[in-house]
Design an enzyme around this catalytic site. Sequence first.
Site, PDB file in Angstrom:
ATOM      1  N   SER A  79      74.877  76.929 -10.512  1.00  0.00           N
ATOM      2  CA  SER A  79      73.772  76.888  -9.552  1.00  0.00           C
ATOM      3  C   SER A  79      74.307  76.823  -8.127  1.00  0.00           C
ATOM      4  O   SER A  79      73.848  77.556  -7.244  1.00  0.00           O
ATOM      5  CB  SER A  79      72.886  75.662  -9.795  1.00  0.00           C
ATOM      6  OG  SER A  79      72.377  75.672 -11.097  1.00  0.00           O
ATOM      7  N   ARG A  91      72.103  70.654  -2.057  1.00  0.00           N
ATOM      8  CA  ARG A  91      71.462  69.890  -3.129  1.00  0.00           C
ATOM      9  C   ARG A  91      69.930  69.989  -3.047  1.00  0.00           C
ATOM     10  O   ARG A  91      69.244  70.015  -4.065  1.00  0.00           O
ATOM     11  CB  ARG A  91      71.932  68.421  -3.151  1.00  0.00           C
ATOM     12  CG  ARG A  91      71.510  67.645  -4.402  1.00  0.00           C
ATOM     13  CD  ARG A  91      72.436  66.504  -4.744  1.00  0.00           C
ATOM     14  NE  ARG A  91      73.735  66.975  -5.210  1.00  0.00           N
ATOM     15  CZ  ARG A  91      74.006  67.294  -6.492  1.00  0.00           C
ATOM     16  NH1 ARG A  91      73.097  67.169  -7.434  1.00  0.00           N
ATOM     17  NH2 ARG A  91      75.213  67.731  -6.816  1.00  0.00           N
ATOM     18  N   HIS A 139      69.139  73.306  -4.492  1.00  0.00           N
ATOM     19  CA  HIS A 139      69.340  73.197  -5.940  1.00  0.00           C
ATOM     20  C   HIS A 139      68.113  72.566  -6.621  1.00  0.00           C
ATOM     21  O   HIS A 139      67.697  72.978  -7.698  1.00  0.00           O
ATOM     22  CB  HIS A 139      70.586  72.347  -6.186  1.00  0.00           C
ATOM     23  CG  HIS A 139      70.874  72.052  -7.628  1.00  0.00           C
ATOM     24  ND1 HIS A 139      70.761  70.794  -8.165  1.00  0.00           N
ATOM     25  CD2 HIS A 139      71.255  72.856  -8.641  1.00  0.00           C
ATOM     26  CE1 HIS A 139      71.063  70.841  -9.446  1.00  0.00           C
ATOM     27  NE2 HIS A 139      71.373  72.076  -9.771  1.00  0.00           N
TER      28      HIS A 139
END
Lengths: 233, 233
Positions: free
Chosen positions: A33, A56, A59
């Site tokens: 990812s 993040r 993500h």
Amino acid sequence: MSCKWNQRKVRDMDFFVEFSPITIQPQEIELKSFEMIEEEIGNHSFSEEQFPIVKRVIHTTADFELGRSLRFHPEAVKAGIFAIRQGKKIVTDVEMVKAGIHQSRITHFGGQIICHIRDEDIVKEAKEQNITRSILAMQKATSQIEGGIFAIGNAPTALLELIRLVKLGKAKPDLIIGVPVGFVSAKEAKEELQKLDVPYITNQGRKGGSPVAAAIVNALSLMAQQVNRDENE
Amino acid sequence: MSCKWNQRKVRDMDFFVEFSPITIQPQEIELKSFEMIEEEIGNHSFSEEQFPIVKRVIHTTADFELGRSLRFHPEAVKAGIFAIRQGKKIVTDVEMVKAGIHQSRITHFGGQIICHIRDEDIVKEAKEQNITRSILAMQKATSQIEGGIFAIGNAPTALLELIRLVKLGKAKPDLIIGVPVGFVSAKEAKEELQKLDVPYITNQGRKGGSPVAAAIVNALSLMAQQVNRDENE
């Protein structure tokens, strides 16, 4: 150990045959990812210490626009890592943010995650005053702790109240993570936050949310852990 | 009641002066948000029973693209309302979805919200097999309950495993809410879901998330409550 519900191991259960090729190893999923995010994000002006937080958030949301809308006070990342390493408390506006935070990386440093939104006194008082529980929950939290990280992912009124308490000198958070979502006051509250001289991480616009607030805390706690590792090497 | 943390009422505390004009009444915030959403969404082809769900997802995410990407099995809304009114269990893939669900509207009908992701046996087994806890949590849930609503907001592997169990005849959910988010397998899992002859609510693409899954359950439980009211009138 025999698990009643798990009569045959997954690997024997044609998961791969059914959905081949499919990645089911957690570390591999995360690694892949993050590679995709780095490939697709293109040019940006985030610093080296900010970028892991941006990644993040992307993500968590699969939303590049949201990731790119993040804004950082210059001291924010350092302040956040320091607060986590000092075991400072983390206050969330709603239970969903609390549920999304990686707990053991916080408690490892002596920290604790606090959310007052479902406290009996808050529920009662909010009904009596006909205002959001979020406002009262922020008042309760700031009256009980010094400093700390405030992670607001849902309620614009929580962020506005926290800003007001900071201006009044009644709250002095180590870091404010202000990413409430919504149509009424979310955008405006985040603009107010950026006028404060308190470390903040926020974003521009209406988007945001509990997973975003939790992802930012999680990125910071990963970095806090990393400092430890670096020191031990 | 005297609250130590709330020495003065909010209304006396210049909240309005500081951020005037600002809406702090919960019902008013929600009403105003939904008006803005209806104004901005433009043309769409959602049915009258689907549209409240779409609006609540947009309300939760401030993301019109995400709202418009929702896809419904023709029986999905009816099946969801019926299952809630029957007090069927709601299984979530992660704690964040559980935290976002309006509990009392579920328990009112005798329902219960279940999440196995942090169960000790799941954590242990996932480590041993080096696969996601989500896969094992779905196996555990489907082996223990009949029917039910599965609300998956985070893990594509949870949705893929549930689809596989349905195909094997080992699970027969009343409704699958499949809106995992992410870069690895999320989009693909949702495409697989739309091939099933089981009531589903999902969306196209990588986006999704725990607040989306919770918002869909909450929209359904509001409608389930409304049926009651209509019947009593």
